[in-house]
Design a protein around this motif. Structure first.
Motif, PDB file in Angstrom:
ATOM      1  N   ARG A   1       0.826  -1.215   0.000  1.00 56.54           N
ATOM      2  CA  ARG A   1       0.000   0.000   0.000  1.00 56.54           C
ATOM      3  C   ARG A   1       0.857   1.260   0.000  1.00 56.54           C
ATOM      4  NH1 ARG A   1      -0.934   1.087   5.637  1.00 56.54           N
ATOM      5  NH2 ARG A   1       0.324  -0.456   6.740  1.00 56.54           N
ATOM      6  N   TYR A   2       2.106   1.159   0.522  1.00 51.52           N
ATOM      7  CA  TYR A   2       3.001   2.315   0.437  1.00 51.52           C
ATOM      8  C   TYR A   2       3.348   2.606  -1.016  1.00 51.52           C
ATOM      9  CZ  TYR A   2       3.896   1.776   5.464  1.00 51.52           C
ATOM     10  OH  TYR A   2       3.772   1.693   6.811  1.00 51.52           O
TER      11      TYR A   2
ATOM     12  N   GLU B   1       1.653   1.667  -3.638  1.00 47.44           N
ATOM     13  CA  GLU B   1       0.448   2.093  -4.332  1.00 47.44           C
ATOM     14  C   GLU B   1       0.164   3.565  -4.077  1.00 47.44           C
ATOM     15  OE1 GLU B   1      -3.430   0.248  -3.533  1.00 47.44           O
ATOM     16  OE2 GLU B   1      -2.750  -1.353  -4.887  1.00 47.44           O
ATOM     17  N   ALA B   2       0.305   3.972  -2.808  1.00 43.73           N
ATOM     18  CA  ALA B   2       0.025   5.358  -2.469  1.00 43.73           C
ATOM     19  C   ALA B   2       0.969   6.289  -3.221  1.00 43.73           C
ATOM     20  CB  ALA B   2       0.160   5.571  -0.965  1.00 43.73           C
TER      21      ALA B   2
ATOM     22  N   GLU C   1       2.664   5.623  -6.002  1.00 46.02           N
ATOM     23  CA  GLU C   1       2.392   5.563  -7.439  1.00 46.02           C
ATOM     24  C   GLU C   1       1.164   6.385  -7.797  1.00 46.02           C
ATOM     25  OE1 GLU C   1       2.176   1.436  -8.471  1.00 46.02           O
ATOM     26  OE2 GLU C   1       4.362   1.280  -8.489  1.00 46.02           O
ATOM     27  N   ALA C   2       0.161   6.317  -6.939  1.00 51.54           N
ATOM     28  CA  ALA C   2      -1.061   7.070  -7.212  1.00 51.54           C
ATOM     29  C   ALA C   2      -0.799   8.569  -7.217  1.00 51.54           C
ATOM     30  CB  ALA C   2      -2.130   6.728  -6.184  1.00 51.54           C
ATOM     31  N   MET C   3       0.271   8.989  -6.521  1.00 48.32           N
ATOM     32  CA  MET C   3       0.609  10.412  -6.497  1.00 48.32           C
ATOM     33  C   MET C   3       1.346  10.849  -7.748  1.00 48.32           C
ATOM     34  SD  MET C   3       1.999  10.645  -2.653  1.00 48.32           S
ATOM     35  CE  MET C   3       2.753  12.210  -2.907  1.00 48.32           C
ATOM     36  N   GLY C   4       1.684   9.895  -8.588  1.00 46.86           N
ATOM     37  CA  GLY C   4       2.401  10.255  -9.807  1.00 46.86           C
ATOM     38  C   GLY C   4       3.892  10.013  -9.720  1.00 46.86           C
ATOM     39  N   ALA C   5       4.331   9.296  -8.669  1.00 51.68           N
ATOM     40  CA  ALA C   5       5.754   8.978  -8.574  1.00 51.68           C
ATOM     41  C   ALA C   5       6.107   7.908  -9.610  1.00 51.68           C
ATOM     42  CB  ALA C   5       6.085   8.477  -7.174  1.00 51.68           C
ATOM     43  N   THR C   6       7.286   8.026 -10.208  1.00 54.43           N
ATOM     44  CA  THR C   6       7.732   6.999 -11.147  1.00 54.43           C
ATOM     45  C   THR C   6       8.229   5.795 -10.351  1.00 54.43           C
ATOM     46  OG1 THR C   6      10.001   7.781 -11.180  1.00 54.43           O
ATOM     47  CG2 THR C   6       8.491   8.775 -12.763  1.00 54.43           C
ATOM     48  N   ARG C   7       8.476   4.689 -11.054  1.00 61.34           N
ATOM     49  CA  ARG C   7       8.953   3.501 -10.355  1.00 61.34           C
ATOM     50  C   ARG C   7      10.185   3.794  -9.521  1.00 61.34           C
ATOM     51  NH1 ARG C   7       6.852  -1.319 -12.379  1.00 61.34           N
ATOM     52  NH2 ARG C   7       7.532  -2.429 -10.534  1.00 61.34           N
TER      53      ARG C   7
ATOM     54  N   GLN D   1      11.247   6.697  -8.417  1.00 57.98           N
ATOM     55  CA  GLN D   1      10.951   7.582  -7.286  1.00 57.98           C
ATOM     56  C   GLN D   1      10.310   6.789  -6.157  1.00 57.98           C
ATOM     57  OE1 GLN D   1       8.648  10.473  -9.463  1.00 57.98           O
ATOM     58  NE2 GLN D   1      10.300  11.965  -9.418  1.00 57.98           N
TER      59      GLN D   1
ATOM     60  N   VAL E   1      10.411   6.053  -1.218  1.00 57.13           N
ATOM     61  CA  VAL E   1       9.486   5.397  -0.290  1.00 57.13           C
ATOM     62  C   VAL E   1       9.982   4.022   0.165  1.00 57.13           C
ATOM     63  CG1 VAL E   1       7.148   4.523   0.017  1.00 57.13           C
ATOM     64  CG2 VAL E   1       7.515   6.649  -1.227  1.00 57.13           C
TER      65      VAL E   1
END
Ligand code: ADP
Ligand code: MG
Lengths: 260, 304
Positions: free
Chosen positions: B188-189, B191-192, B194-200, B202, B207
């Protein structure tokens, strides 16, 4: 943020045509056609496994990292078909997501909220300070955490973490905010506070509110869709929906708690 | 039928005795591990004690680069060069193994799925099981001529050779632990983020790594412990000559290899014999501290 045409209130920010979602060939949602307008709160209600979460995932292209998930049909967000985007990361940055269970990332409260700005290149401490305070304040959390911004975000209580998640979503300066059953792990008092926050936020962004609480949709949503077993049964004005104006008997049954 | 409900709450049945028996067996096995460790410690301490108390000059022991225990007239017992040998080889090994294992762990843990992932994990376990003498042999027969050729140096048995060999050797186990650490970070970390627009990348750097930093640090420390304790591979690949290295092409000698090579030739109870055991105590203490630190770090006592 959204400061185009002054009469923008009725323009669709998101339109969905013939959406069909399946997991490994197994249909999870199909035949969804709808438009969501700028600055409205669009509620989605429906029992478990109706396909509500899948719907949200398709919008911000989280299907990419969900093995087996397949999306057909067209989703147009802010004028772009999300299927053909060259940069899905940009799409996701424009959409804030709040998950059912709060996700305080294992970093300080400050860093949680500063993460998105940092990812998009904000470096100055002064700017970050302003963003962090602003977002925490808008999520109704600032007063509770302003003296311990450097403690771990994952140590906050459930309700606080959910507001932290909202603050983090706001730090993206999103055009669209999607909440997926945000109140599942949150106490009623915090739920009401967050609901007030959402009413405020509506001035600046579009909100999709997936909720397990029928009355929450009634309190907040301008229009509400009812999802059931993989299809969108009905989309209607929330008011008429809750005043006996539902066109489908199943909607009425669900709203009145007769199944689900 | 077999378990009628009874109100005879004082009757101990078979399950009750079975439970007690299992408890006892587990307790005895646990205790025996501790007994062995303490036993070994007492043994090496006893063997080395005479030297420490009578012959040893602690300052000279740790600061003299001369290890000449078989000199008839004036034997010298300085382990500085041996410490330098072990430390330089371990240091270089870490330079090799950290990027390797971190990269491999990220690839296995974050980028591969399903069959590929299982296959890679099995491969890593397999690599970890290669006996160290095989690695030493590779150092001796493959790396040695290769280093001579590539760098145009007279000998290929050196810090460089042993460092690379030891690095490759520790990489699998470090990969394994690092991968566990990455896997322990809840999805879930990711996912959270990635949902913010972070690249793989990042997501991984901003995180996942911070969330897994204890486990990753633990992996590195265990690598260090392994490097200090490794004997056979370094015995074969270092060139085994007492020397404080000035470049990575210098041959050195490791603490462990010294014990392994010399213990068979010393008279039991002689100064030389006892000096070797003193090195053993030193190694025991170092690896104990490193492993303990690694353990504490992995468990995240850092917040203290
Ligand atoms: N990752 C997945 N893999 C396979 N099936 C899934 C996955 N996620 C959801 N589904 C299936 O899709 C259907 C819709 O699920 P979901 O969108 O989570 O519904 P809701 O959010 O309304 O409870 C369910 O039948 C569920 O089992
Ligand atoms: Mg759901």
């Amino acid at each position: 943020m959204v400061e185009e045409a002054p009469v923008a209130a009725a323009a669709p920010i998101l339109s969905v045509k013939d959406l069909e979602i399946s997991y490994g060939g197994q249909k999870a949602l199909s035949g969804v056609n709808l438009e969501i307008l700028e600055n409205e709160i669009f509620g989605i209600i429906g029992p478990a496994n109706a396909g509500k979460t899948s719907f949200l995932k398709a919008i911000n292209r989280m299907d990419i990292f969900t093995p087996g998930m397949q999306v057909r049909g067209d989703i147009t967000f802010a004028g772009h078909n999300v299927k053909h985007l060259k940069n899905v990361y940009a799409l996701r940055s424009a959409i804030g997501v709040v998950f059912p269970l709060p996700v305080g990332l294992p970093m300080t409260i400050y860093d949680n909220v500063a993460l998105a700005p940092r990812l998009r290149g904000v470096k100055s401490k002064v700017d970050l300070d302003i963003i962090v305070e602003h977002c925490l304040a808008r999520a109704a959390l600032w007063d509770e955490v302003k003296d311990r911004l450097n403690s771990l975000g994952s140590l906050l209580s459930g309700g606080q973490q959910q507001r932290l998640t909202i603050a983090r979503a706001l730090s993206q300066e999103p055009i669209l905010l999607m909440l997926d059953e945000f109140s599942i792990a949150v106490d009623p008092v915090t739920t009401m506070r967050i609901e007030d926050v959402l009413k405020e936020l509506k001035q600046e962004m579009t909100i999709i509110l997936v909720t397990n609480l029928v009355q929450q949709a009634n309190r907040l949503a301008d229009r509400t869709a009812f999802f059931l077993e993989g299809s969108c049964v009905e989309i209607n004005d929330t008011q008429s929906l809750f005043c006996g104006g539902a066109t489908d008997q199943r909607t009425t049954d669900y709203i009145e708690g007769r199944f689900g | 039928m077999n378990h009628p409900v009874t109100t005879d709450f004082d009757r101990r049945d078979r399950d009750w005795y079975m439970d007690k028996l299992v408890q006892l067996v587990v307790f005895v096995s646990g205790i025996s591990a501790i007994v062995f460790v303490i036993g070994i410690f007492i043994f090496i301490t006893k063997e080395g004690m005479g030297f420490i108390l009578d012959t040893m000059d602690p300052v000279e022991f740790f600061t003299s680069p001369y290890w000449e225990p078989s000199d008839e007239d004036a034997p010298e017992y300085g382990i500085l060069a041996l410490i330098a040998g072990t430390a330089s080889v371990t240091g270089l090994a870490l330079l090799v193994s950290i990027p390797f294992s971190l990269g491999a762990a990220v690839f296995i843990g974050e980028f591969s799925t399903g069959k590929t992932r299982e296959f890679l994990k099995i491969l890593i376990e397999l690599l970890a099981a290669i006996p160290s003498v095989v690695w030493g042999f590779i150092g001796l027969t493959i790396m040695n001529p290769l280093i001579i050729d590539i760098f145009d140096v007279p000998v290929g048995l050196s810090v460089l050779n042993a460092g690379i060999i030891l690095g490759l050797m520790t990489a699998p186990i470090m990969t394994s632990i690092a991968e566990d650490a990455l896997k322990a970070v809840p999805d879930r970390y990711r996912e959270a983020a990635e949902a913010m627009g972070a690249t793989r990348w990042q997501v991984i750097f901003k995180v996942v790594f911070p969330a897994a930093k204890n486990g990753l640090l633990g992996a590195v420390l265990l690598g260090v412990g392994r490097g200090f304790g490794e004997t056979m591979a370094v015995l074969l690949a270092t060139g085994h000559s007492v020397n404080i290295p000035h470049s990575i092409f210098d041959p050195v000698r490791a603490l462990t290899a010294t014990i392994a090579a010399e213990l068979g030739e010393t008279a039991v109870g002689s100064d030389h014999y006892q000096a070797l055991f003193t090195i053993g105590i030193f190694l025991f203490a170092i690896t104990f501290i490193i492993n303990l630190t690694a353990d504490l770090v992995v468990r995240g006592v850092r917040n203290g």
